[in-house]
Design a protein around this motif. Sequence first.
Motif, short mmCIF file in Angstrom:
data_model
loop_
_atom_site.label_atom_id
_atom_site.label_comp_id
_atom_site.label_asym_id
_atom_site.label_seq_id
_atom_site.Cartn_x
_atom_site.Cartn_y
_atom_site.Cartn_z
N GLY A 101 0.82 -1.21 0.00
CA GLY A 101 0.00 0.00 0.00
C GLY A 101 0.85 1.26 0.00
O GLY A 101 0.55 2.23 -0.71
N LEU A 102 1.92 1.25 0.78
CA LEU A 102 2.82 2.41 0.84
C LEU A 102 3.56 2.61 -0.48
O LEU A 102 3.78 3.75 -0.92
N LYS A 103 3.94 1.51 -1.09
CA LYS A 103 4.61 1.63 -2.40
C LYS A 103 3.73 2.37 -3.38
O LYS A 103 4.20 3.21 -4.16
N GLY A 392 -1.95 -2.85 -4.40
CA GLY A 392 -1.87 -2.03 -3.20
C GLY A 392 -2.91 -0.94 -3.09
O GLY A 392 -2.91 -0.18 -2.13
N SER A 393 -3.82 -0.86 -4.06
CA SER A 393 -4.87 0.17 -4.03
C SER A 393 -6.09 -0.37 -3.29
O SER A 393 -6.32 -1.58 -3.23
N PRO A 394 -6.93 0.52 -2.71
CA PRO A 394 -8.11 0.07 -1.96
C PRO A 394 -9.07 -0.70 -2.86
O PRO A 394 -9.33 -0.30 -4.01
N LEU A 395 -9.61 -1.78 -2.36
CA LEU A 395 -10.61 -2.54 -3.09
C LEU A 395 -11.94 -1.79 -3.06
O LEU A 395 -12.20 -1.00 -2.14
N PRO A 396 -12.81 -2.01 -4.03
CA PRO A 396 -14.14 -1.40 -3.99
C PRO A 396 -14.85 -1.76 -2.69
O PRO A 396 -14.84 -2.92 -2.27
N GLY A 397 -15.42 -0.77 -2.05
CA GLY A 397 -16.13 -1.01 -0.79
C GLY A 397 -15.25 -0.93 0.43
O GLY A 397 -15.72 -1.13 1.55
N ALA A 398 -13.94 -0.64 0.25
CA ALA A 398 -13.05 -0.48 1.41
C ALA A 398 -13.56 0.66 2.27
O ALA A 398 -14.00 1.69 1.76
N PRO A 399 -13.55 0.49 3.60
CA PRO A 399 -14.14 1.50 4.49
C PRO A 399 -13.48 2.87 4.37
O PRO A 399 -12.29 3.01 4.63
N ALA A 400 -14.28 3.86 3.95
CA ALA A 400 -13.87 5.27 3.95
C ALA A 400 -12.52 5.50 3.29
O ALA A 400 -11.67 6.22 3.80
N HIS A 401 -12.31 4.87 2.12
CA HIS A 401 -11.00 5.04 1.50
C HIS A 401 -10.84 6.36 0.77
O HIS A 401 -9.73 6.77 0.46
N ASP A 402 -11.95 7.02 0.53
CA ASP A 402 -11.85 8.23 -0.27
C ASP A 402 -11.95 9.51 0.54
O ASP A 402 -11.67 10.59 0.04
N LYS A 403 -12.35 9.41 1.84
CA LYS A 403 -12.50 10.62 2.64
C LYS A 403 -12.54 10.27 4.12
O LYS A 403 -12.74 9.13 4.51
N GLU A 404 -12.35 11.30 4.94
CA GLU A 404 -12.44 11.12 6.38
C GLU A 404 -13.90 10.84 6.77
O GLU A 404 -14.81 11.47 6.23
#
Length: 437
Positions: A101-103, A392-404
Amino acid sequence: MPASATKTRRVAVLADSDTRWKWGALTANRIAPENSDIRLDGFLLRGRATPTPRQLQEVGVHADSLREVTAVEFLRVMAQESYDVLVLSLVGGGVQAMLHGLKRVWEGRSERPVVVTGYVGVVYEKLADGLLLRHGADLVLANSRQDAERFRAVYDGVGADSSAVTEVALPFLGGEPYAGEHDPYTVVFAAQPSVPDNRRDRTYLLNRLIQHARKHPEREVLLKLRSKPGEHTTHIEELPYQKLVQRLEPPANFRLVYGNMGEVLDRTDLLVTISSTAALESLHRRIPTVVLSDLGVREVLGNHHFVGSGCLASWDQLDEGHSPTPDEEWVSRQGVVADGSYATAFDAARERIAKLLQQPGGLPALTPYYTPATAPGYLPGILARHHLGPDGSPLPGAPAHDKEPGPVRQIVRRAARGAYRHGVQRVAPVIRRMGEL
């Protein structure tokens, strides 16, 4: 201005349990330049073992800020904030997921933190698996000379770069050397959440501890516990000693104790355990230390690690007054440094970090050994547990990956988290035990 050019070093620690938070935070302080100021931001990875406020208080390590996050939330912070050093104090799969993910989030950045990882204590199982999951960090800390040799051998053996392996020592050693018997003489049994893992053996150990207290009424006999029922540590404890002892009638000189291990060792005359890292803390202070052989010397118990230590003994021997004599060569290879050289144990790590921070053009991209090409049947599952895809990118439906998360979402999540922990920590163990009937 890059963070490394400022006077105060900024350090982030991501941990997934109370023990790993202790290791990560103390390591962050140990590897900082001497006489320097650091700003320590702590992040607790949300899961079944996320420490409670009581556990954090007992650990006794404080940060400038501390918050609970999901993996995706943490990666978002790392994409936005600038740190000098990042310590990943996680189980192997968590480290691997964060490295990928960091990469991704640092792709194209000329400056990034030095990434450090390692192990909380004795490494006696899943050596290759755990090491390869940690590969890709800038520093993989080995707590002893023996571990450093084994770590390099594994990496070299699979054709992976072993230059990240850096020998240090356990970061939580310390305290005054043992100066002689206390009044009363105090025996401490350091319990472990998952060793042994069955009622028969745990009851046996508890009975022998109580018998020792009855046989020696002039001694104080303490059962040092890691957590209270319902709390989780690095490992699951489904049969807490607190519940087992309720069926017994221990004598007045037997007590259950919690608290910081170092403070308990301050009054200890004999430390007894199956295979706890507390044995190494005790040996560092030259406190008489016994690793029990009653249940056998077996890999599943972890006490096989202490073969050659001179510390293996049984309750029968202890009842008769046996006092162990540790093997000095064995002790010196375990990162215990009872010889007084502890102050310099982290010098190599400090020097390596300083060179990396001063590297012209910044640090290269992280390069874990496992990739979708080298481990296509293993890596995707590890990443998916943390809601990350193979890149390493967020999967669809990952909790709050796009905003606080907003206030309402935070309240709902706290309620859901409480229900989840209740299910994992209280309901699931009961169901598993019922299935064994």
